[in-house]
Design an enzyme around this catalytic site. Structure first.
Site: not given
Ligand code: F1X
Ligand code: MG
Length: 344
Positions: A137, A157, A159-160, A162, A287
């Site tokens: 990412e 990814d 940190i999913d 963030t 994601d």
């Molecule tokens: O940036 P991060 O934390 O990896 O993504 C967070 C997030 O909510 O934003 C994306 C787009 O809305 C989502 O698909 C994802 O889960």
């Molecule tokens: Mg992320």
């Protein structure tokens, strides 16, 4: 509920490996750009250990359930310890002061911990698998191309969730998927604050901390709990479509539509049968990669919002415990065009 027919792993799948068992040194924190700001937080708060809904968190238990995978050197190792160093870093940082920057929009956040964790994961994987390719990412945010070739490719990814992480909302994951011949083979998603390790390997099932995952068998949209994420854009036209999609599902009688701030963990709820469907426009291949394997191995369906086959790079998805449910959701949705990951 339905279980997936066991499938044979692809030829050459013994290449899989994720072995980050060695203690990893903490890398120096990369600098943020001038747009970075500091969000002050109280030390010691957040990051608490919670009781899991699939039983108490236990890495030891999880370890026994994940098949060992072969490294390029021929050694067999478990992927489970991979998440541990990152878990510690993320949990520690969760309660500390963070420097926050934005990416594609004011709601698309990144912190120095995203960069540190991604660097650790890539450093380890690149050392062990120099011939493999990587999509990650924060590298993509810095301009690296996201192209899925037939070569073995790790999709990361760091940190999913963030935005959750920045606010200390404890729904944050690390997600690592692996594809060969453009086919998703293996996925690991780590719920950092609750120590839930979700794994799926093509043909070998999906697990959370040692318990087999099974999707719900719900086919009736009027009995469904549906999850989604907002996506990064906040312009009026996008918001109108987003809210109208939610409204359509609620008009169809869905029990609820939830937004938890992490698409990977929402998709894990689907795999565990604690939600019936997921849809989103504006998510990315990192994601989806790991979660797709986990859902399919839990017996679920992951498809394009058009009702066709999933396109990992298309920035959109519908997933459900049953094909009937996925089709109903896909038919209800209006498209929000976020472009493609491989065309940026
Ligand atoms: O940036 P991060 O934390 O990896 O993504 C967070 C997030 O909510 O934003 C994306 C787009 O809305 C989502 O698909 C994802 O889960
Ligand atoms: Mg992320």
């Amino acid at each position: 509920s339905r279980a997936a027919e066991p499938k044979k792993p692809a030829e050459g799948s013994a290449l899989f490996a994720l072995s980050l068992c060695s203690a990893l040194p903490f890398l120096g924190a990369p600098r943020l750009g001038s747009s970075g700001h500091v969000r002050r937080q109280v030390r010691g708060a957040g990051g608490g250990r919670a009781q899991g809904w699939l039983g108490p968190p236990s890495l030891d238990k999880a370890q026994g359930c994940v098949p060992a995978i072969r490294t390029e050197g021929g050694r067999r190792r478990s992927p489970v310890p991979a998440a541990v160093p990152f878990l510690k870093i993320i949990r520690k940082a969760l309660s500390e002061e963070k420097r926050v920057s934005t990416k594609t929009s004011a709601a698309d956040l990144v912190t120095e911990t995203d960069h540190v964790v991604e660097a650790l994961i890539l450093q380890e994987l690149q050392t062990r698998f120099p011939s493999h390719r990587f999509i990650a990412e924060e590298a993509a945010a810095a301009g690296a191309k996201c192209v899925l070739t037939p070569s073995p490719t790790w999709i990361v990814d760091p940190i999913d969730g963030t935005c959750n992480f920045v606010h200390r909302f404890p729904t944050v994951a690390v997600s690592i998927g692996f594809a060969v011949n453009q086919e998703l083979e293996f996925g690991v998603i780590y719920h950092c604050t609750e120590e839930r390790l979700y794994t799926g390997r093509r043909g070998q099932g999906a697990f959370c901390n040692g318990q087999r995952l099974r999707v719900s068998g719900e086919t009736d949209l009027s009995k469904a709990l549906v999850l989604t994420e907002i996506g990064p854009r906040r312009d009026p036209a996008t918001l109108k479509l987003f809210l109208s999609n939610m409204e359509r599902l609620l008009h169809a009688g869905a029990h609820g539509v939830r937004v938890i701030g992490s698409s990977t963990l929402a998709l894990c709820h689907l795999a565990a049968g604690t939600a019936d469907a997921y849809y989103q426009f504006g998510l990315h291949c990192w994601d989806l990669a790991a979660a797709t394997v986990i859902i399919r191995e839990a017996g679920g369906v992951v498809m394009d919002t058009s009702g066709g086959p999933l396109d990992l790079m298309s920035c959109r998805v519908v997933a459900a415990g049953t094909r009937e449910m996925a089709v109903l959701i896909a038919q209800a949705l209006q498209t929000i065009n976020y472009g493609r990951d491989d065309e940026r």
